[in-house]
Write an enzyme that holds these catalytic residues in place. Structure first.
Site, PDB file in Angstrom:
ATOM      1  N   TYR A 124      73.670  47.776  55.573  1.00 50.87           N
ATOM      2  CA  TYR A 124      73.444  49.209  55.351  1.00 50.87           C
ATOM      3  C   TYR A 124      73.983  49.991  56.530  1.00 50.87           C
ATOM      4  CZ  TYR A 124      69.375  49.626  58.495  1.00 50.87           C
ATOM      5  OH  TYR A 124      68.554  49.662  59.587  1.00 50.87           O
ATOM      6  N   CYS A 125      74.194  51.281  56.290  1.00 47.98           N
ATOM      7  CA  CYS A 125      74.634  52.213  57.333  1.00 47.98           C
ATOM      8  C   CYS A 125      73.929  53.541  57.061  1.00 47.98           C
ATOM      9  CB  CYS A 125      76.160  52.346  57.350  1.00 47.98           C
ATOM     10  SG  CYS A 125      76.843  53.039  55.832  1.00 47.98           S
ATOM     11  N   ARG A 126      74.549  54.643  57.407  1.00 49.25           N
ATOM     12  CA  ARG A 126      73.919  55.943  57.161  1.00 49.25           C
ATOM     13  C   ARG A 126      73.989  56.329  55.688  1.00 49.25           C
ATOM     14  NH1 ARG A 126      75.394  60.931  56.348  1.00 49.25           N
ATOM     15  NH2 ARG A 126      77.558  60.548  56.812  1.00 49.25           N
ATOM     16  N   GLY A 128      76.374  54.508  53.257  1.00 53.41           N
ATOM     17  CA  GLY A 128      76.889  53.449  52.384  1.00 53.41           C
ATOM     18  C   GLY A 128      78.377  53.201  52.540  1.00 53.41           C
ATOM     19  N   ILE A 153      70.714  54.392  54.920  1.00 50.61           N
ATOM     20  CA  ILE A 153      69.385  54.722  55.439  1.00 50.61           C
ATOM     21  C   ILE A 153      68.956  56.122  54.996  1.00 50.61           C
ATOM     22  CG2 ILE A 153      70.083  55.650  57.685  1.00 50.61           C
ATOM     23  CD1 ILE A 153      67.648  53.938  58.822  1.00 50.61           C
TER      24      ILE A 153
END
Length: 163
Positions: A124-126, A128, A153
């Protein structure tokens, strides 16, 4: 009579020579056409291969699959995942999903990951986007589909703020 039969014979030979030349020209033309068509087909195959490779090998490499927040929560509850946050250090300083480890996308090397424990990797990241990039790299390396949190996230926080 002999002169007319020679003329007739010469005329017949000339006619046969013209027909043979016409057939030869037709055969040569057909051969050139087949060669050109075969070459065009080969070029088309090469172009298709190049397109597939330049598209991140999407047609050949396994895919990156989207997970919803609820699906990720279920996987976390099952306890058999390795959750990796690929955001930058400054973003991670603002908080992570509990149980995640941090490997920034710039440092993400699928070959360096120890995957021997058999846990499924979820990225995951901020939002996607970066986890999708990391997922493509990992999927190409392990030749299996990889999952990431769709919406990152941000989606996680939105879903948890309404509970």
């Amino acid at each position: 009579m002999a002169a007319s039969s020679i003329t007739c014979c010469a005329s017949w030979q000339l006619k046969m020579a013209r027909q043979a030349r016409t057939k030869l020209i037709s055969v040569i033309a057909a051969s050139l056409c087949l060669t050109a068509c075969a070459a065009e087909g080969a070029v088309q195959e090469i172009v298709k291969d190049e397109i597939n490779e330049s598209a991140g090998s999407e047609a050949l490499a396994p895919e990156v699959q989207n997970l919803t927040v609820d699906q990720l929560k279920a996987k976390i509850a099952d306890g058999n995942i390795r959750l990796i946050d690929v955001r930058r250090d400054d973003e991670v300083a603002q908080g992570m999903i509990p149980g995640a480890e941090h490997i920034a996308l710039d440092d993400f090397d699928p070959a360096a990951l120890d995957l021997s424990d058999g846990r499924e990797v979820v990225l995951y990241c901020r939002s996607g986007r970066r986890s999708g990039i990391a997922g493509e790299k990992l999927a190409a390396h392990i030749r299996e589909p990889v999952q990431h949190l769709a919406g990152g996230i941000t989606a996680w926080r939105e879903a948890n703020s309404t509970e």
